[in-house]
Write a protein that holds these residues in place. Structure first.
Motif, PDB file in Angstrom:
ATOM      1  N   HIS A   2       0.813  -1.216   0.000  1.00  0.00           N
ATOM      2  CA  HIS A   2       0.000   0.000   0.000  1.00  0.00           C
ATOM      3  C   HIS A   2       0.846   1.266   0.000  1.00  0.00           C
ATOM      4  N   ALA A   3       2.095   1.164   0.440  1.00  0.00           N
ATOM      5  CA  ALA A   3       3.029   2.266   0.219  1.00  0.00           C
ATOM      6  C   ALA A   3       3.376   2.356  -1.265  1.00  0.00           C
ATOM      7  N   THR A   4       3.546   1.203  -1.905  1.00  0.00           N
ATOM      8  CA  THR A   4       3.902   1.152  -3.326  1.00  0.00           C
ATOM      9  C   THR A   4       2.842   1.796  -4.202  1.00  0.00           C
ATOM     10  N   ILE A   5       1.573   1.530  -3.930  1.00  0.00           N
ATOM     11  CA  ILE A   5       0.525   2.060  -4.813  1.00  0.00           C
ATOM     12  C   ILE A   5       0.202   3.516  -4.517  1.00  0.00           C
ATOM     13  N   GLU A  10      -5.968  -1.428 -12.205  1.00  0.00           N
ATOM     14  CA  GLU A  10      -5.669  -2.113 -13.464  1.00  0.00           C
ATOM     15  C   GLU A  10      -4.681  -1.322 -14.310  1.00  0.00           C
ATOM     16  N   THR A  11      -4.853  -0.004 -14.382  1.00  0.00           N
ATOM     17  CA  THR A  11      -3.954   0.808 -15.210  1.00  0.00           C
ATOM     18  C   THR A  11      -3.376   2.001 -14.459  1.00  0.00           C
ATOM     19  N   ALA A  12      -4.096   2.560 -13.526  1.00  0.00           N
ATOM     20  CA  ALA A  12      -3.595   3.734 -12.789  1.00  0.00           C
ATOM     21  C   ALA A  12      -2.302   3.383 -12.063  1.00  0.00           C
ATOM     22  N   ARG A  13      -1.405   4.358 -11.967  1.00  0.00           N
ATOM     23  CA  ARG A  13      -0.099   4.111 -11.361  1.00  0.00           C
ATOM     24  C   ARG A  13      -0.044   4.469  -9.877  1.00  0.00           C
ATOM     25  N   SER A  14      -1.109   5.065  -9.365  1.00  0.00           N
ATOM     26  CA  SER A  14      -1.100   5.455  -7.959  1.00  0.00           C
ATOM     27  C   SER A  14      -2.506   5.805  -7.503  1.00  0.00           C
ATOM     28  N   PRO A  45       2.607 -21.943   4.938  1.00  0.00           N
ATOM     29  CA  PRO A  45       2.916 -20.518   4.778  1.00  0.00           C
ATOM     30  C   PRO A  45       4.099 -20.274   3.839  1.00  0.00           C
ATOM     31  N   SER A  46       4.075 -19.128   3.194  1.00  0.00           N
ATOM     32  CA  SER A  46       5.125 -18.734   2.260  1.00  0.00           C
ATOM     33  C   SER A  46       5.766 -17.442   2.742  1.00  0.00           C
ATOM     34  N   ALA A  47       7.058 -17.293   2.467  1.00  0.00           N
ATOM     35  CA  ALA A  47       7.752 -16.054   2.800  1.00  0.00           C
ATOM     36  C   ALA A  47       7.624 -15.011   1.696  1.00  0.00           C
ATOM     37  N   PHE A  48       7.061 -15.399   0.567  1.00  0.00           N
ATOM     38  CA  PHE A  48       6.892 -14.477  -0.542  1.00  0.00           C
ATOM     39  C   PHE A  48       5.627 -13.638  -0.352  1.00  0.00           C
ATOM     40  N   SER A  49       5.509 -12.559  -1.113  1.00  0.00           N
ATOM     41  CA  SER A  49       4.325 -11.712  -1.066  1.00  0.00           C
ATOM     42  C   SER A  49       3.081 -12.507  -1.466  1.00  0.00           C
ATOM     43  N   PRO A  50       1.936 -12.251  -0.815  1.00  0.00           N
ATOM     44  CA  PRO A  50       0.686 -12.885  -1.264  1.00  0.00           C
ATOM     45  C   PRO A  50       0.391 -12.607  -2.733  1.00  0.00           C
ATOM     46  N   VAL A  51       0.772 -11.435  -3.213  1.00  0.00           N
ATOM     47  CA  VAL A  51       0.553 -11.096  -4.621  1.00  0.00           C
ATOM     48  C   VAL A  51       1.294 -12.068  -5.529  1.00  0.00           C
ATOM     49  N   GLU A  52       2.446 -12.538  -5.084  1.00  0.00           N
ATOM     50  CA  GLU A  52       3.250 -13.483  -5.859  1.00  0.00           C
ATOM     51  C   GLU A  52       2.829 -14.925  -5.605  1.00  0.00           C
ATOM     52  N   GLY A  62      -1.841  -9.617 -13.068  1.00  0.00           N
ATOM     53  CA  GLY A  62      -1.746  -8.176 -13.281  1.00  0.00           C
ATOM     54  C   GLY A  62      -1.128  -7.415 -12.124  1.00  0.00           C
ATOM     55  N   ALA A  63      -1.321  -7.939 -10.904  1.00  0.00           N
ATOM     56  CA  ALA A  63      -0.804  -7.222  -9.735  1.00  0.00           C
ATOM     57  C   ALA A  63       0.698  -7.383  -9.567  1.00  0.00           C
ATOM     58  N   SER A  64       1.327  -8.234 -10.387  1.00  0.00           N
ATOM     59  CA  SER A  64       2.771  -8.442 -10.256  1.00  0.00           C
ATOM     60  C   SER A  64       3.558  -7.186 -10.603  1.00  0.00           C
ATOM     61  N   ARG A  65       2.927  -6.217 -11.270  1.00  0.00           N
ATOM     62  CA  ARG A  65       3.652  -5.004 -11.631  1.00  0.00           C
ATOM     63  C   ARG A  65       4.055  -4.189 -10.410  1.00  0.00           C
ATOM     64  N   TRP A  66       3.401  -4.444  -9.270  1.00  0.00           N
ATOM     65  CA  TRP A  66       3.760  -3.721  -8.046  1.00  0.00           C
ATOM     66  C   TRP A  66       4.926  -4.382  -7.311  1.00  0.00           C
ATOM     67  N   LEU A  67       5.273  -5.606  -7.676  1.00  0.00           N
ATOM     68  CA  LEU A  67       6.214  -6.384  -6.869  1.00  0.00           C
ATOM     69  C   LEU A  67       7.620  -5.790  -6.763  1.00  0.00           C
ATOM     70  N   PRO A  68       8.234  -5.287  -7.854  1.00  0.00           N
ATOM     71  CA  PRO A  68       9.592  -4.760  -7.687  1.00  0.00           C
ATOM     72  C   PRO A  68       9.694  -3.687  -6.608  1.00  0.00           C
ATOM     73  N   GLU A  69       8.752  -2.747  -6.609  1.00  0.00           N
ATOM     74  CA  GLU A  69       8.809  -1.684  -5.606  1.00  0.00           C
ATOM     75  C   GLU A  69       8.400  -2.183  -4.225  1.00  0.00           C
ATOM     76  N   SER A  70       7.399  -3.059  -4.153  1.00  0.00           N
ATOM     77  CA  SER A  70       6.985  -3.552  -2.833  1.00  0.00           C
ATOM     78  C   SER A  70       8.076  -4.421  -2.216  1.00  0.00           C
ATOM     79  N   ARG A  71       8.825  -5.146  -3.044  1.00  0.00           N
ATOM     80  CA  ARG A  71       9.970  -5.897  -2.518  1.00  0.00           C
ATOM     81  C   ARG A  71      11.046  -4.953  -1.984  1.00  0.00           C
TER      82      ARG A  71
END
Length: 468
Positions: free
Chosen positions: A24-27, A102-106, A134-141, A224-233
């Motif tokens: 949520h900081a990323t978006i 879906e398309t907005a960047r923030s 349980p997984s150590a990865f993001s739920p989005v991933e 589609g939500a994977s586009r947030w992953l680099p910054e959220s990581r």
């Protein structure tokens, strides 16, 4: 500039709260307002460390109110009322709900053209994707399959609201049950199922198996939500390193004061910490580059790992990878992967490794020539050019990079040795400490996590023996 806040009431979500905050900081939420309902699993400690890095305003639930629902309602109303003069938009979410555009960047871009003071966004119910533990990865991933749009649960909504236009009532999640769900512009990724083990551990339903069947929807794939992953990581890596730095100082205090209650939780005695119980020789390391005619390097501009010819001297952009292998007389060698030039404030991205640190812990099966993550227990496929590890000279510079890790593991990969190493290490090194924890026996790492809840991130804790 538009200001926005996400509002969260949380209880015992220590292993995923960092990902919620990072996402949520990323978006683009300006502020995250979080009320901890007296968690017992370390959620509050994780929040406190994260709040040193971002505008996260942490509160405690009102204990004068007898039920969780009453405490939650009071917090939500107060947060919205107090935000009227500060925030243009606010949104109430749960810990398993992730807002996605879906398309907005923030958030600012999504709300820029709003014609109403309230924007309703439908649920999108994600299942377990077959995940049992349980997984150590993001739920989005981790969870990428969801129910079909026609599912009745998807008519539940969360609202982005302009708080200055609200009355004293809270936005109603069930206000759109008479309308079909729409995901054209945004959706709430609702990870209600998560993995099966975590779902049943929560025990939030009188009929858990029936609830699991309702939430475990895996009909369609969505990435589609994977586009947030680099910054959220990237943001999550800061939180990981802040927690490990906090852990270093806590362990330092244990060694200084010989804290008996903590030592008891760790399964140790003061005598075990006063004298080394290990007679093993100082571990030896072999240093290798990944590849021969070409070497695997980190592209500092794209953040990806790429093969580069040995004659390419653009080291302002390309940072060579180095693998330090801990020599062992067994078939399994511990290893650490890092880049030749340090990455201050950053992490080394390696597909398959959840460890968000500048140095990545690995486990090498020499006979099989396979690489495993000690955290996930799974094989990591590194695209090594020429399929070759090229041994290089063990220089003073390389050994200096490994010194904190070597201090922490000089007496072997065990908890008593780790604490004695902490006593010898003059300053915190989150990367070295994370790698050392990843190489502990599973039971000892779990005792460490139980003794210091919230500051031993899941993404550095070793996998259960059955997984490795």
């Amino acid at each position: 500039m538009s200001k926005s806040a996400a509002i969260l009431f949380v209880h015992n979500e220590v292993d995923t709260i960092g990902w919620w905050l990072a996402h949520h900081a990323t978006i683009g939420f300006s502020t995250l307002i979080v009320c901890d309902d007296h968690s017992t699993d370390g959620t509050r400690a994780a929040l406190s460390n994260a709040a040193t890095l971002y505008d996260i305003r942490v509160q405690s639930a009102d204990t004068t109110l007898p039920t969780r629902l009453e405490r939650q309602t009071r917090f939500h109303k107060n947060a919205l009322a107090q935000g009227r003069d500060e925030f243009d938009w606010m949104m109430i979410l749960a810990a398993d709900e992730y807002l996605h555009f879906e398309t907005a960047r923030s958030v600012a871009e999504f709300t820029a053209g709003a014609t109403e003071a309230t924007m309703a966004i439908n649920w999108c119910l994600f299942g377990s994707s077959g995940r049992m533990t349980p997984s150590a990865f993001s739920p989005v991933e981790t969870f990428t399959r969801h129910g079909l749009l026609s599912l009745p649960d998807h008519r539940v909504v969360r609202h982005l609201v302009q708080p200055r236009h609200l009355d004293n009532s809270l936005p109603d999640p069930f206000s759109a049950l008479d309308r079909n769900a729409v995901w054209d512009e945004a959706r709430i990724l609702h990870f209600a199922a998560s993995d099966r083990e975590s779902f049943f551990k929560r025990d939030s339903s009188a009929t858990p198996e029936q609830a699991w069947q309702n939430f475990d929807r895996n009909d369609a794939e969505y990435g589609g939500a994977s586009r947030w992953l680099p910054e959220s990581r990237r943001i999550a890596s800061f939180m990981t390193q802040a927690s490990l730095t906090d852990l270093y100082w806590r362990l330092k205090a244990v060694m200084t004061h010989a804290d008996k209650p903590i030592l008891q939780k760790l399964g140790l005695t003061p005598a075990q910490l006063s004298v080394s119980l290990s007679s093993r020789l100082q571990p030896q390391f072999r240093f290798c580059t990944l590849g021969e005619s070409q070497r695997l390097m980190l592209d500092m501009q794209s953040g990806s790992l790429v093969p580069i010819g040995t004659t390419d001297t653009n080291f302002g952009r390309y940072n060579p990878l180095v693998m330090a292998l801990e020599v062992s007389d067994t078939d399994i060698w511990n290893a650490c992967l890092f880049v030749e030039n340090p990455l201050p404030g950053r992490y080394l991205p390696l597909a398959g490794s959840p460890t968000l640190l500048p140095m990545v812990p690995l486990r090498i099966r020499i006979a099989e020539n396979t690489v495993l993550s000690p955290v996930s227990g799974d094989e990591i496929h590194i695209a090594i050019p020429d399929h070759a590890l090229t041994e290089i000279d063990s220089t003073v510079s390389l050994y200096s990079r490994m010194t904190p890790f070597m201090v922490l593991t000089a007496e072997g990969h065990n908890l008593a040795g780790l604490l004695r190493g902490i006593d010898r290490l003059p300053a915190p090194d989150a990367s070295a400490l994370g790698c050392a924890i990843a190489m502990l026996p599973f039971e000892e790492a779990e005792r460490l996590s139980d003794a210091f809840p919230g500051v031993v991130p899941r993404n550095v804790r070793p996998a259960r023996p059955s997984q490795s």
